[in-house]
Design a protein around this motif. Structure first.
Motif, PDB file in Angstrom:
ATOM      1  N   ARG A 130       0.814  -1.223   0.000  1.00 54.66           N
ATOM      2  CA  ARG A 130       0.000   0.000   0.000  1.00 54.66           C
ATOM      3  C   ARG A 130       0.845   1.270   0.000  1.00 54.66           C
ATOM      4  O   ARG A 130       0.451   2.290  -0.573  1.00 54.66           O
ATOM      5  CB  ARG A 130      -0.926  -0.009   1.208  1.00 54.66           C
ATOM      6  CG  ARG A 130      -1.945   1.112   1.240  1.00 54.66           C
ATOM      7  CD  ARG A 130      -2.824   1.016   2.467  1.00 54.66           C
ATOM      8  NE  ARG A 130      -3.662  -0.165   2.437  1.00 54.66           N
ATOM      9  CZ  ARG A 130      -4.886  -0.210   1.880  1.00 54.66           C
ATOM     10  NH1 ARG A 130      -5.381   0.875   1.315  1.00 54.66           N
ATOM     11  NH2 ARG A 130      -5.588  -1.323   1.908  1.00 54.66           N
ATOM     12  N   HIS A 141       1.806   6.859  -0.275  1.00 58.90           N
ATOM     13  CA  HIS A 141       0.851   5.963  -0.921  1.00 58.90           C
ATOM     14  C   HIS A 141       1.409   5.467  -2.248  1.00 58.90           C
ATOM     15  O   HIS A 141       1.998   6.236  -3.025  1.00 58.90           O
ATOM     16  CB  HIS A 141      -0.474   6.678  -1.152  1.00 58.90           C
ATOM     17  CG  HIS A 141      -1.461   5.853  -1.923  1.00 58.90           C
ATOM     18  ND1 HIS A 141      -2.093   4.734  -1.390  1.00 58.90           N
ATOM     19  CD2 HIS A 141      -1.907   5.957  -3.210  1.00 58.90           C
ATOM     20  CE1 HIS A 141      -2.883   4.204  -2.304  1.00 58.90           C
ATOM     21  NE2 HIS A 141      -2.795   4.929  -3.407  1.00 58.90           N
ATOM     22  N   GLN A 177      -0.924  -4.010   6.391  1.00 61.16           N
ATOM     23  CA  GLN A 177      -1.626  -2.862   5.809  1.00 61.16           C
ATOM     24  C   GLN A 177      -1.865  -1.753   6.827  1.00 61.16           C
ATOM     25  O   GLN A 177      -2.255  -0.649   6.466  1.00 61.16           O
ATOM     26  CB  GLN A 177      -2.972  -3.323   5.237  1.00 61.16           C
ATOM     27  CG  GLN A 177      -2.853  -4.391   4.162  1.00 61.16           C
ATOM     28  CD  GLN A 177      -2.180  -3.868   2.910  1.00 61.16           C
ATOM     29  OE1 GLN A 177      -2.674  -2.959   2.255  1.00 61.16           O
ATOM     30  NE2 GLN A 177      -1.024  -4.443   2.577  1.00 61.16           N
ATOM     31  N   ARG A 180      -5.381   0.867  10.614  1.00 58.81           N
ATOM     32  CA  ARG A 180      -6.461   1.733  10.135  1.00 58.81           C
ATOM     33  C   ARG A 180      -7.138   1.190   8.877  1.00 58.81           C
ATOM     34  O   ARG A 180      -8.136   1.758   8.424  1.00 58.81           O
ATOM     35  CB  ARG A 180      -5.916   3.136   9.860  1.00 58.81           C
ATOM     36  CG  ARG A 180      -5.415   3.859  11.106  1.00 58.81           C
ATOM     37  CD  ARG A 180      -4.958   5.262  10.768  1.00 58.81           C
ATOM     38  NE  ARG A 180      -4.497   5.978  11.955  1.00 58.81           N
ATOM     39  CZ  ARG A 180      -4.044   7.230  11.937  1.00 58.81           C
ATOM     40  NH1 ARG A 180      -3.993   7.899  10.799  1.00 58.81           N
ATOM     41  NH2 ARG A 180      -3.640   7.796  13.060  1.00 58.81           N
ATOM     42  N   THR A 181      -6.602   0.139   8.303  1.00 55.60           N
ATOM     43  CA  THR A 181      -7.211  -0.440   7.112  1.00 55.60           C
ATOM     44  C   THR A 181      -8.510  -1.128   7.497  1.00 55.60           C
ATOM     45  O   THR A 181      -8.515  -2.051   8.320  1.00 55.60           O
ATOM     46  CB  THR A 181      -6.254  -1.449   6.450  1.00 55.60           C
ATOM     47  OG1 THR A 181      -5.047  -0.780   6.081  1.00 55.60           O
ATOM     48  CG2 THR A 181      -6.885  -2.062   5.214  1.00 55.60           C
ATOM     49  N   HIS A 182      -9.599  -0.698   6.890  1.00 53.25           N
ATOM     50  CA  HIS A 182     -10.909  -1.246   7.225  1.00 53.25           C
ATOM     51  C   HIS A 182     -11.071  -2.606   6.552  1.00 53.25           C
ATOM     52  O   HIS A 182     -10.917  -2.719   5.320  1.00 53.25           O
ATOM     53  CB  HIS A 182     -12.014  -0.295   6.770  1.00 53.25           C
ATOM     54  CG  HIS A 182     -13.352  -0.626   7.322  1.00 53.25           C
ATOM     55  ND1 HIS A 182     -14.162  -1.598   6.782  1.00 53.25           N
ATOM     56  CD2 HIS A 182     -14.023  -0.129   8.391  1.00 53.25           C
ATOM     57  CE1 HIS A 182     -15.280  -1.685   7.478  1.00 53.25           C
ATOM     58  NE2 HIS A 182     -15.217  -0.801   8.462  1.00 53.25           N
ATOM     59  N   ARG A 185     -13.607  -2.730   3.557  1.00 54.38           N
ATOM     60  CA  ARG A 185     -13.141  -1.968   2.400  1.00 54.38           C
ATOM     61  C   ARG A 185     -11.994  -2.694   1.711  1.00 54.38           C
ATOM     62  O   ARG A 185     -11.919  -2.720   0.472  1.00 54.38           O
ATOM     63  CB  ARG A 185     -12.706  -0.577   2.851  1.00 54.38           C
ATOM     64  CG  ARG A 185     -12.345   0.365   1.708  1.00 54.38           C
ATOM     65  CD  ARG A 185     -12.165   1.773   2.232  1.00 54.38           C
ATOM     66  NE  ARG A 185     -13.397   2.217   2.887  1.00 54.38           N
ATOM     67  CZ  ARG A 185     -13.421   3.201   3.793  1.00 54.38           C
ATOM     68  NH1 ARG A 185     -12.297   3.810   4.147  1.00 54.38           N
ATOM     69  NH2 ARG A 185     -14.562   3.554   4.344  1.00 54.38           N
ATOM     70  N   PHE A 186     -11.083  -3.250   2.490  1.00 55.74           N
ATOM     71  CA  PHE A 186      -9.990  -4.024   1.897  1.00 55.74           C
ATOM     72  C   PHE A 186     -10.547  -5.191   1.079  1.00 55.74           C
ATOM     73  O   PHE A 186     -10.101  -5.451  -0.040  1.00 55.74           O
ATOM     74  CB  PHE A 186      -9.053  -4.546   2.991  1.00 55.74           C
ATOM     75  CG  PHE A 186      -7.962  -5.437   2.476  1.00 55.74           C
ATOM     76  CD1 PHE A 186      -6.819  -4.909   1.903  1.00 55.74           C
ATOM     77  CD2 PHE A 186      -8.068  -6.830   2.553  1.00 55.74           C
ATOM     78  CE1 PHE A 186      -5.804  -5.726   1.416  1.00 55.74           C
ATOM     79  CE2 PHE A 186      -7.068  -7.655   2.074  1.00 55.74           C
ATOM     80  CZ  PHE A 186      -5.932  -7.103   1.506  1.00 55.74           C
ATOM     81  N   ASP A 189     -12.060  -3.889  -2.205  1.00 58.07           N
ATOM     82  CA  ASP A 189     -11.017  -3.509  -3.163  1.00 58.07           C
ATOM     83  C   ASP A 189     -10.339  -4.749  -3.746  1.00 58.07           C
ATOM     84  O   ASP A 189     -10.033  -4.802  -4.947  1.00 58.07           O
ATOM     85  CB  ASP A 189      -9.981  -2.621  -2.477  1.00 58.07           C
ATOM     86  CG  ASP A 189     -10.529  -1.251  -2.105  1.00 58.07           C
ATOM     87  OD1 ASP A 189     -11.594  -0.862  -2.637  1.00 58.07           O
ATOM     88  OD2 ASP A 189      -9.898  -0.574  -1.266  1.00 58.07           O
ATOM     89  N   ASP A 209      -2.217  -9.265   8.378  1.00 57.38           N
ATOM     90  CA  ASP A 209      -3.020  -8.590   9.388  1.00 57.38           C
ATOM     91  C   ASP A 209      -4.161  -9.506   9.802  1.00 57.38           C
ATOM     92  O   ASP A 209      -5.050  -9.803   8.998  1.00 57.38           O
ATOM     93  CB  ASP A 209      -3.596  -7.283   8.843  1.00 57.38           C
ATOM     94  CG  ASP A 209      -2.522  -6.312   8.406  1.00 57.38           C
ATOM     95  OD1 ASP A 209      -1.991  -5.609   9.281  1.00 57.38           O
ATOM     96  OD2 ASP A 209      -2.214  -6.263   7.204  1.00 57.38           O
ATOM     97  N   LEU A 212      -7.860  -8.636   9.114  1.00 56.60           N
ATOM     98  CA  LEU A 212      -8.398  -8.707   7.753  1.00 56.60           C
ATOM     99  C   LEU A 212      -8.968 -10.079   7.422  1.00 56.60           C
ATOM    100  O   LEU A 212      -9.602 -10.244   6.374  1.00 56.60           O
ATOM    101  CB  LEU A 212      -7.311  -8.342   6.735  1.00 56.60           C
ATOM    102  CG  LEU A 212      -6.729  -6.933   6.843  1.00 56.60           C
ATOM    103  CD1 LEU A 212      -5.692  -6.710   5.761  1.00 56.60           C
ATOM    104  CD2 LEU A 212      -7.828  -5.878   6.756  1.00 56.60           C
TER     105      LEU A 212
END
Length: 333
Positions: A130, A141, A177, A180-182, A185-186, A189, A209, A212
């Motif tokens: 990421r 980013h 990741q 804070r990576t939701h 949403r991950f 995507d 993670d 996830l």
């Protein structure tokens, strides 16, 4: 305990091409055949593939290679000897993560192994990382993160053209990741990314993670046409828990990578275990978990890829032999 590395595998040195070797360069011979290993190999269930993370380790002299050789020589010439080991029918190519591998290099490797050998190749970090570190040392980013076009150009097409029928698994390994990576949403995507990849290769996805590993992630894999790669790694739940969380995504091969003990960091394991010539710290609990998962998958008719890192117990060829001894009574569907 050493801090865990951002990446779990050692950056492999770029392999020189055989054609570029100087005249008279030493060749690599396989270790003398072992009757015990040959018997073990004949007793293993069909559909089971065992292999290591890379092949260029001088400490494997007498285990995989007939004699000592430096890393650079093994990187260039060792694969042919590696593939003659009775138990080694696949190999993990971790170097693909650190730099894209072109089709010509993959084709040269494919030409060195038997027709029934299979490669597990990591896609470049450009696709799965990421954030990237800039020239000033700051993380930013990555605009190519989850780019299907980059994945197709740098990973999928070279993999298909270079390996042909020896292509086994194309691994998308996602480094940490961040908290804070939701998760949803991950997963969304990831699903959109997978759906834009061409069918054909076996795509496997591995994360670092634990948060996830959700039902949404399993659904993204299932509907996106990929399989999970289960990893024995301190950042993740035990293998049995991962398998339970992701059981809805179990639609193709079982991909399992035995990377680290739960109480060791990467650098710590490398310092303790080098030169990787013996089982320095056996881990029977993880071996039993791998055996159980492999047996269950084989009983359902699934192909199984098991990749073992030297940092799991100290020597991946010896770990594989110990694991193979537990699998000779397994009967595939």
């Amino acid at each position: 305990m050493s801090q865990l590395s951002l990446f779990d595998d050692e950056p492999a040195q770029p392999a020189a091409t055989t054609a570029g070797a100087p005249p008279g360069a030493p060749t690599v011979t396989p270790a003398p055949p072992s009757s015990e290993l040959a018997v073990l190999a004949r007793g293993l269930p069909s559909g089971l593939r065992l292999g290591t993370s890379s092949w260029s380790f001088p400490g494997w002299a007498g285990l995989v290679y007939g004699g000592p050789a430096p890393t650079a020589v093994l990187s260039r010439d060792g694969l042919r000897a590696y593939a003659r080991h009775p138990l080694l029918t696949t190999v993990g190519v971790d170097s693909g993560f650190y730099a894209p591998l072109d089709a010509d290099r993959l084709a040269r490797w494919a030409a060195q192994v038997p027709v029934d050998f299979r490669f597990l190749v990591k896609a470049p970090a450009a696709v799965t990382q990421r954030h990237q570190r800039g020239g000033d040392g700051r993380w930013r980013h990555n605009p190519e993160f989850l780019s299907p076009d980059i994945a197709l150009r740098q990973a999928v097409e070279p993999y298909r053209r270079g390996l042909g029928e020896r292509a086994g698994v194309l691994l998308l390994q996602f480094p940490p990741q961040g908290g804070r990576t939701h998760p949803r949403r991950f997963a969304e995507d990831l699903y959109r990314f997978l759906k834009r990849l061409p069918p054909g290769p076996v795509y496997a996805v591995e994360v670092r993670d634990a948060h996830l590993l959700t039902a949404d992630f399993a659904a993204a894999l299932h509907h996106g046409g990929a399989v999970p790669s289960l990893a024995a790694h301190p950042r993740l739940p035990p293998l049995s828990a991962q398998a339970s969380l992701l059981q809805d995504a179990a639609q193709g091969p079982l991909v399992l990578r035995w990377l680290l003990r739960r109480n060791r960091g990467y650098e710590e394991a490398r310092e303790r275990y080098g030169p990787f010539s013996q089982l320095a710290e056996p881990d029977p609990d993880t071996r039993a978990a791998i055996r159980a998962l492999a047996a269950a998958a084989l009983a359902r008719g699934r192909e199984v890829f098991i990749i073992v890192n030297n940092k799991a117990e100290g020597s991946s060829p010896l770990s594989i032999a110990a694991l193979a001894r537990t699998l000779t009574d397994v009967h595939p569907a």
